[in-house]
Design an enzyme around this catalytic site. Sequence first.
Site, short mmCIF file in Angstrom:
data_model
loop_
_atom_site.label_atom_id
_atom_site.label_comp_id
_atom_site.label_asym_id
_atom_site.label_seq_id
_atom_site.Cartn_x
_atom_site.Cartn_y
_atom_site.Cartn_z
N GLU A 113 3.02 0.00 77.77
CA GLU A 113 1.99 -0.79 77.42
C GLU A 113 2.28 -2.05 78.01
OE1 GLU A 113 -0.91 -0.68 76.63
OE2 GLU A 113 -1.23 0.64 74.75
N ASP A 114 1.13 -2.76 78.32
CA ASP A 114 0.90 -4.32 79.01
C ASP A 114 1.08 -5.05 77.69
OD1 ASP A 114 -1.72 -3.40 77.98
OD2 ASP A 114 -2.63 -4.53 79.60
N ASP A 117 -1.29 -5.74 70.66
CA ASP A 117 -1.79 -7.03 69.82
C ASP A 117 -2.47 -6.32 68.45
OD1 ASP A 117 -4.19 -5.92 70.90
OD2 ASP A 117 -4.45 -7.68 72.14
N PHE A 166 -5.31 -15.42 74.27
CA PHE A 166 -5.63 -14.52 75.35
C PHE A 166 -5.08 -14.79 76.70
CE2 PHE A 166 -8.66 -12.74 78.42
CZ PHE A 166 -8.91 -11.33 78.13
N ARG A 179 -5.93 -9.09 87.13
CA ARG A 179 -4.69 -8.06 87.37
C ARG A 179 -3.75 -8.33 88.54
NH1 ARG A 179 -6.09 -4.23 83.34
NH2 ARG A 179 -7.99 -3.57 83.00
#
Length: 189
Positions: A113-114, A117, A166, A179
């Site tokens: 996973e990046d 959260d 964020f 990205r």
Amino acid sequence: MSDKTTKTIMEPRLITLHDCDFSTYIFEEEIIARINILAEQIDQEYAGKNPLFLAVLNGSFMFAADLLKRVSIPCEISFIRLSSYQDMQSTGKVKEVLGLTEDVSGRHIVVLEDIVDTGHTVNNLLHQLAERNPASVEIATLLMKPECLQHELNIKYVAKSIPNDFVVGYGLDYNGLGRNLRDIYKIVS
């Protein structure tokens, strides 16, 4: 020519994506150093197990590529697509866009996973994978926001825990942009 090495000081950069400004938060050198540590752990813990890495698209593509370049044990990789984000907020609803086609029964799975959260995406995926009888399933994530978790998850491999800011870059996006950035940026406005 001098024998002294010069240490490069990283200067924060400011970028604008859509309507928001972002400042450099984690430089590529730190990201790679943390990925090296994860690769060493995975090499040790999965020796002789031929793990299947499942990279969750779109965000994990850079993390998956850099991690797999450093994992030296025999392994396989596949890509799945799950989504729970819209703009900067988790929708809380996980949709499977592109499913898993490999037989994972009896396999050792490492989900890539990046960012974790809320944990909605990972929790949903763990339930889907459990129905397919893998030998084991672990999560490896580039970033984790512990204060945002809404599920009890045991994330074994975490490159870096961060506060609830964020972030974009290194695979993470803001409405499609960012990205491709080598560093990770956090929102400033």
